[in-house]
Scaffold this active site. Structure first.
Site, PDB file in Angstrom:
ATOM      1  N   LEU A  13       0.943  -1.176  -0.053  1.00 32.24           N
ATOM      2  CA  LEU A  13      -0.067  -0.034   0.051  1.00 32.24           C
ATOM      3  C   LEU A  13       0.775   1.249  -0.269  1.00 32.24           C
ATOM      4  CD1 LEU A  13      -2.778  -1.173   2.535  1.00 32.24           C
ATOM      5  CD2 LEU A  13      -2.889  -1.506   0.093  1.00 32.24           C
ATOM      6  N   GLY A  21      -1.901   6.453  -2.140  1.00 31.16           N
ATOM      7  CA  GLY A  21      -2.890   6.340  -3.111  1.00 31.16           C
ATOM      8  C   GLY A  21      -4.043   5.456  -2.646  1.00 31.16           C
ATOM      9  N   HIS A  22      -3.451   4.347  -2.082  1.00 26.61           N
ATOM     10  CA  HIS A  22      -4.675   3.344  -1.456  1.00 26.61           C
ATOM     11  C   HIS A  22      -5.227   4.170  -0.136  1.00 26.61           C
ATOM     12  CE1 HIS A  22      -1.791   0.426  -3.332  1.00 26.61           C
ATOM     13  NE2 HIS A  22      -2.859   0.129  -3.779  1.00 26.61           N
ATOM     14  N   ARG A  45       4.535  -0.890  -7.711  1.00 26.19           N
ATOM     15  CA  ARG A  45       5.669  -1.604  -8.324  1.00 26.19           C
ATOM     16  C   ARG A  45       6.876  -0.540  -8.220  1.00 26.19           C
ATOM     17  NH1 ARG A  45       1.423  -3.584 -11.642  1.00 26.19           N
ATOM     18  NH2 ARG A  45       1.814  -5.786 -12.021  1.00 26.19           N
TER      19      ARG A  45
END
Ligand code: PAF
Length: 278
Positions: A33, A36-37, A188
């Site tokens: 995470l 953004g999450h 990523r």
């Protein structure tokens, strides 16, 4: 915050919430995470009584075994971040729990939406996403589900899935969260070396270049110029200007009142995607 690994425990919890007539906001994730999450969780918290997040690295949406193997798994820090963001429940199933059957048989048809960009580059990817999202929605039975616009095509596919299923879940798309230099946050990104991290910003820079030059050149010329710029350090998979609703490429600005530039490119073996509403 409670963590459930079993569907039966989650179902029992959801039954109880429904019996209390409370609303459920759902944030499906594959873990690793980032901010953004957390924005999705924070927004879910504002819009629903109870927030459920899931962490499941969904093997059937990876069309590359190496990518699946190397996908970052950081459950302890994920759990901490979710708890701090006020998440109520984390569903953290094993592969066997999500896919007890030997062969997964569901097959979805999203027509033209899945024939371009990520759908063309990653065969089977969106079917894998649809299978897991449908199963998660059936378990969590959310009122609203929250997704980032960074996966722009995925968001369109999920809206189409909900429509196909005549599901009552309301899909909420939230803006991409970016690092200070403009790089879109992504699980990523953790895999980037220091040098790659510096180069990675070029992906958002070429999308901004397209935005700045919109209407000065035809879409195709801008795609070519952006690819040329990006190709110094990246292996470009696609840079495509599409209509944001149909996701079909446009050859003239007059063809869309909602153009979006989308890109996918590799730094080494790390595949990054980004998009910008123009
Ligand atoms: O966006 C993701 O993290 C995944 O594709 C999702 C929606 C959780 C399905 O596995």
């Amino acid at each position: 915050m409670q963590v459930f690994e079993r569907k039966a425990d989650l179902t029992q919890f959801v039954d109880q919430i429904k019996a209390e007539s409370k609303s459920i906001g759902f944030v499906p994730t594959m873990g690793a995470l980032h901010a953004g999450h957390i924005l999705l969780v924070t927004e879910a918290k504002k819009q629903a009584d109870v927030v459920v997040a899931s962490i499941f690295v969904n093997p059937i949406q990876f069309n590359n075994a190496e990518d699946l193997k190397k996908y970052p798994r950081t459950f302890d820090s994920d759990r901490k971040m979710l708890e701090e963001a006020g998440c109520d429940i984390v569903f953290f199933p094993s592969v066997e729990e999500m896919y007890p059957e030997e062969e997964i048989e569901e097959s979805y048809d999203f027509g033209a939406l899945e024939k371009v960009m990520e759908g063309a580059a990653r065969p089977g990817h969106f079917n894998g996403v649809a299978v897991v999202v449908k199963r998660l929605f059936d378990l969590v039975r959310p009122d609203k589900a929250f997704f980032g616009k960074k996966d722009f095509q995925q968001l369109a596919i999920i809206r189409a899935l909900v429509k196909q299923m005549a599901s009552p879940v309301k899909i909420i798309g939230l803006d991409t969260v970016r690092e200070k230099d403009g790089l879109a946050m992504s699980s990523r990104n953790r895999r980037l070396s220091e040098v790659q991290r510096e180069q990675a910003v070029e992906l958002s820079q070429v999308l901004n270049f397209i935005k700045q030059n919109k209407n000065k050149s035809r879409p195709e010329e801008l795609e070519k110029e952006a690819s040329r710029k990006l190709a110094h350090n990246f292996k470009v998979e696609y840079i495509q200007i599409v209509d944001g609703n149909s996701l079909q490429p446009i050859s003239d600005w007059s063809q869309s009142d909602y153009p979006v530039a989308c890109a996918a490119a590799f730094l080494g073996d790390i595949r990054l995607i980004d998009n910008l509403e123009l």
